[in-house]
Design a protein around this motif. Structure first.
Motif, PDB file in Angstrom:
ATOM      1  N   ILE A 426       5.236 -11.301   5.784  1.00 55.50           N
ATOM      2  CA  ILE A 426       4.578 -10.116   5.268  1.00 55.50           C
ATOM      3  C   ILE A 426       4.097 -10.407   3.859  1.00 55.50           C
ATOM      4  N   GLY A 427       2.910  -9.948   3.551  1.00 54.84           N
ATOM      5  CA  GLY A 427       2.402 -10.081   2.201  1.00 54.84           C
ATOM      6  C   GLY A 427       1.567 -11.328   1.999  1.00 54.84           C
ATOM      7  N   THR A 428       1.411 -12.195   3.016  1.00 56.97           N
ATOM      8  CA  THR A 428       0.596 -13.388   2.870  1.00 56.97           C
ATOM      9  C   THR A 428      -0.858 -13.115   3.196  1.00 56.97           C
ATOM     10  N   GLY A 429      -1.110 -12.015   3.898  1.00 53.81           N
ATOM     11  CA  GLY A 429      -2.474 -11.693   4.273  1.00 53.81           C
ATOM     12  C   GLY A 429      -2.934 -12.434   5.495  1.00 53.81           C
ATOM     13  N   ASP A 667       3.271  -3.947   1.884  1.00 52.91           N
ATOM     14  CA  ASP A 667       3.673  -3.139   0.738  1.00 52.91           C
ATOM     15  C   ASP A 667       5.197  -3.044   0.668  1.00 52.91           C
ATOM     16  N   ALA A 668       5.694  -2.748  -0.537  1.00 59.34           N
ATOM     17  CA  ALA A 668       7.144  -2.696  -0.705  1.00 59.34           C
ATOM     18  C   ALA A 668       7.512  -1.729  -1.818  1.00 59.34           C
ATOM     19  N   MET A 669       8.789  -1.318  -1.824  1.00 63.66           N
ATOM     20  CA  MET A 669       9.346  -0.451  -2.850  1.00 63.66           C
ATOM     21  C   MET A 669      10.862  -0.609  -2.842  1.00 63.66           C
ATOM     22  N   ILE A 704       4.005  -0.166  -2.910  1.00 60.60           N
ATOM     23  CA  ILE A 704       2.787  -0.759  -3.463  1.00 60.60           C
ATOM     24  C   ILE A 704       2.661  -2.175  -2.909  1.00 60.60           C
ATOM     25  N   PRO A 705       1.495  -2.811  -3.059  1.00 61.43           N
ATOM     26  CA  PRO A 705       1.320  -4.169  -2.515  1.00 61.43           C
ATOM     27  C   PRO A 705       2.377  -5.144  -3.022  1.00 61.43           C
ATOM     28  N   MET A 706       2.852  -5.971  -2.119  1.00 63.90           N
ATOM     29  CA  MET A 706       3.900  -6.924  -2.455  1.00 63.90           C
ATOM     30  C   MET A 706       3.480  -7.882  -3.559  1.00 63.90           C
ATOM     31  N   GLU A 707       2.214  -8.303  -3.555  1.00 64.53           N
ATOM     32  CA  GLU A 707       1.783  -9.250  -4.579  1.00 64.53           C
ATOM     33  C   GLU A 707       1.889  -8.651  -5.980  1.00 64.53           C
ATOM     34  N   LEU A 712       5.699  -8.429 -11.315  1.00 63.03           N
ATOM     35  CA  LEU A 712       6.272  -7.508 -12.300  1.00 63.03           C
ATOM     36  C   LEU A 712       6.876  -8.207 -13.521  1.00 63.03           C
ATOM     37  N   PRO A 713       7.564  -9.351 -13.369  1.00 59.34           N
ATOM     38  CA  PRO A 713       8.150  -9.967 -14.573  1.00 59.34           C
ATOM     39  C   PRO A 713       7.122 -10.637 -15.481  1.00 59.34           C
ATOM     40  N   ALA A 714       5.913 -10.905 -14.986  1.00 56.62           N
ATOM     41  CA  ALA A 714       4.927 -11.676 -15.749  1.00 56.62           C
ATOM     42  C   ALA A 714       4.474 -10.909 -16.982  1.00 56.62           C
ATOM     43  N   PRO A 715       4.431 -11.548 -18.130  1.00 54.40           N
ATOM     44  CA  PRO A 715       3.942 -10.872 -19.332  1.00 54.40           C
ATOM     45  C   PRO A 715       2.451 -10.577 -19.221  1.00 54.40           C
TER      46      PRO A 715
END
Length: 718
Positions: A426-429, A667-669, A704-707, A712-715
């Motif tokens: 999932i999430g690879t498209g 998508d994930a949450m 929201i989309p997994m990608e 999220l951690p990326a500055p």
């Protein structure tokens, strides 16, 4: 467990109130003789065997000593067992399956009858009152008063009266008031406390009477081994082992000579198990004893002279609860429990303490085998399978799938043998290929991955599973391979769903003799369920067994047909492309309690986490128990960080113990079970080589989309 951890007041009966009888084991694939109840309960008191014949199921609390009834936890279990779900002490609502239609509603605690013998107790003399005044012809009332003032009476009854406000009656067996006893027990009592000891000379009538009433009425019988054993005929001749040669000891309703017991290895007087009586409390090859006495017998190798393979030993401040074919240990304090004592093939003693924190009993035959290791050959050297590729590509596809058409879920196979891991993620498209003659009808996979098994009892997580199933009472298939198909884990994982009234089936494939046919398994996994729930436990063992029997392919097909795929711990990580696992932990086995009892603390700490492949639905590495520390002293999060540094290309999602990751398609949450726990994303920074992480917010109403989540951690790059 706090209020935020449970479903709500209507769903927490098993956490605060034992059902009046064990929850019927749902339909499942098992050995025919493993659970004689065979899931058919006409009511809470009568069970069915495999031939659909009635088996009467008494409710018995066997005490390690009289002092066990001074332990509030043990008395509380007796009250719970006797109290209906609609009563006020100490009740909450329960599911319809655990409610006895004939039970009474009590404004206070259940009615308690104490049966003792003044001739055996430290009572005031029949001819003296409490002031020492002499009464040559005492009335019945004065004799009763003396019995009620004995220390034994207070030991048995004080907790019931002081803490649960139970109405009390008592009868002096020495008076032989059979009519009065019959009236109290048959028409009034919910609980009967038996306190007349081994030396009481006129116990045959009361033993037979209590057995008959308990087998017909919803009655709880409490007493030490020597008394309850005679009532329900599972007393062994062990109680007379320390007497002089030639003395007689009673077992069941027979009187035998001690010397004959030692000489006749085929003698069986443990319990009744015939077609005329049809009740089974303890199997004939199992003895019941107080722990100290059992240990003495084993030291003398007495077990070898009797037809008993095991002894169920009860500590002084513990109790064994029996409800028909089901049983569990109850601890009065955290140091006491019940034990299974046995001899192995080399005549070495095996000792295993039973878990004492269960909320529901399990089948007794299963409980007695908890000391035995699982039979799967791969468990002898599990570390050899760490590098196995489990991404769905099973080599049994032709056997498991219809031969006329190729299912959409498996049409991406290369010649039936190969499978691209990215196609399952999932999430690879990447979309799976479909048969040109059959249009694609796949639904988006829906996955709920919780951090630990108890999280599956928490309201927000259970609500999300039900929401994704699109039905208020989804049909749920439980797969407990990771926990070696243990019933205690089944009860824990399915508690909230059973209390809701969901229809539940159970598929056991941990061992060869419980695996159903290909057709039966396909019906159970693909065609029937709306939710598939996988337990926690040993992930590597589960993945190996699923691959061997083709269950991995069936779960993939079921997921792509719209079934919710959920689980906790091992049952969470299995849906990812890889996971961080403690499968090599020495006590991560079926007979965990026995291993814990046999290994030293140093040996139990000598293990490492491992990264293993999994089914591949979610293209990331899962770290369940993210906020926990393993028994090896290593924190899950820190160990996962080291793995990520070694392989920076791996996306890592950590799941706190009381949280769950919800994935719907791409998508994930995150969902928090207790309002604090969440999921976390870890990623390495190329510039510094360090690993950073970020929590996933739990207030989102939609995924929201997994990608986006993985970034999220990326500055910020501005």
């Amino acid at each position: 467990m706090g209020a935020t951890e449970t479903i709500d007041a209507t769903l927490t009966a098993a956490t605060t109130l034992l059902p009046s009888n064990p929850t019927p084991t749902p339909s499942k694939t098992r050995l025919p003789n493993k659970d004689p109840d065979n899931d058919n309960h006409k009511d809470n008191h009568k069970h069915k065997d495999e031939n659909d014949q009635d088996i009467r199921a008494p409710k018995v609390l066997i005490l390690g000593s009289n002092q066990a009834l001074q332990q509030l936890k043990i008395v509380e279990h007796a009250v719970r067992l006797a109290t209906t779900p609609t009563s006020t002490t100490p009740s909450t609502a329960s599911s319809p399956s655990t409610t006895s239609p004939s039970s009474k509603v009590n404004a206070t605690g259940p009615n308690v009858v104490y049966l003792g013998a003044s001739s055996l107790h430290s009572c005031y003399s029949d001819d003296d009152d409490e002031d020492g005044n002499h009464h040559p012809n005492p009335t019945e009332r004065e004799t009763k008063r003396n019995l009620s003032r004995s220390p034994e009476y207070r030991t048995f009854t004080s907790r019931f009266q002081d803490h649960f406000h139970c109405p009390l009656r008592f009868h002096d067996l020495s008076l032989k008031d059979r009519e009065g006893i019959r009236l109290s027990v048959e028409t009034w009592a919910d609980i009967v406390l038996c306190d007349w000891g081994e030396d009481f000379q006129h116990g045959e009538w009361i033993e037979t009477f209590l057995r008959e009433v308990a087998l017909e009425k919803d009655l709880v019988v409490c007493g030490v081994v020597s008394v309850t054993g005679k009532v329900f005929e599972f007393t062994t001749p062990f109680s007379g082992e320390e007497k002089e040669d030639g003395e007689h000891v009673r077992g069941g309703n027979e009187t035998i000579n001690k010397l004959d017991v030692e000489q006749d290895a085929d003698l069986n007087i443990c319990n009744k198990n015939d077609s005329s009586n049809r009740w089974i409390c303890i199997p004939p090859d199992t003895a019941v004893s107080q722990t100290k006495r059992a240990q003495k017998l084993l030291k003398k190798q007495t077990l070898l002279r009797h037809p008993h393979q095991r002894i169920l030993a009860i500590d002084n401040l513990a109790a064994l609860l029996l409800t028909g074919h089901h049983s569990m240990a109850i601890s009065g304090d955290v140091n006491s429990t019940c034990h299974i004592l046995a001899m192995d093939d080399s005549q070495n003693t095996i000792s295993m303490p039973l878990p004492w924190n269960w909320m529901e009993p399990i089948p007794t035959l299963e409980l007695l085998e908890l000391h035995a290791p699982a039979k799967a050959p791969h468990l002898e050297s599990l570390e050899d399978f760490v590098d196995t590729d489990f991404v769905i590509a099973g080599n049994v596809a032709e056997m498991m799938m219809p031969s006329t058409t190729v299912s959409n879920a498996n049409s991406c196979r290369d010649g039936g043998d190969g499978y691209d891991a990215d196609d399952a993620a999932i999430g690879t498209g990447t979309d799976t290929d479909t048969d040109e003659t059959e249009p694609a009808t796949e639904a988006v996979p829906k996955i709920v991955a919780a951090g630990r098994m108890k999280a599956l009892q928490m309201k927000p997580i259970v609500e999300k599973i039900i929401q994704l199933s699109n039905t208020p009472l989804p049909k749920l298939l439980y797969i407990g391979t990771a926990s070696f198909d243990r019933t205690d884990k089944f009860l824990m994982c399915t508690q909230a769903f059973r209390e809701l009234g969901c229809e539940i089936r159970r598929l056991d494939v941990s061992e060869e003799d419980t695996v159903p046919s290909a057709e039966e398994m396909r019906e159970m996994v693909v065609e029937w369920p709306e939710v598939i729930l996988c337990s926690g436990g040993n992930t590597l063992h589960a993945l190996l067994r699923w691959k061997e029997v083709g269950l991995d392919l069936l779960m993939k097909e079921s997921g792509l047909n719209g079934t919710v795929l959920c689980g906790a711990s091992a049952g969470a990580g299995c849906w990812f492309s890889s996971l961080h696992t403690d499968s090599l932990r020495p006590d991560n086995t079926k007979n965990r309690e026995h291993v814990l009892n046999e290994l030293t603390e140093k040996e139990l700490q000598d293990w490492d986490y491992a990264k293993i492949s999994a089914l591949g639905f979610i293209d990331a590495m899962c770290v369940p128990h993210f906020d926990a520390t393993g028994t090896n002293g290593a924190k899950r999060a820190e160990d996962a960080e080291q793995i990520l540094l070694e392989d920076p290309s791996t996306s890592v999602i950590g799941v706190d113990e009381n949280a769950a990751l919800v994935v719907v398609g791409g998508d994930a949450m995150a969902v928090s079970g207790d309002g604090k726990a969440t999921c976390h994303v870890m990623m390495p920074l190329e510039e510094t080589g360090e690993v950073i992480s970020a929590p996933i917010p739990t207030h989102w109403e939609e995924p929201i989309p997994m990608e986006e989540i993985l970034e999220l951690p990326a500055p910020a790059s501005a």
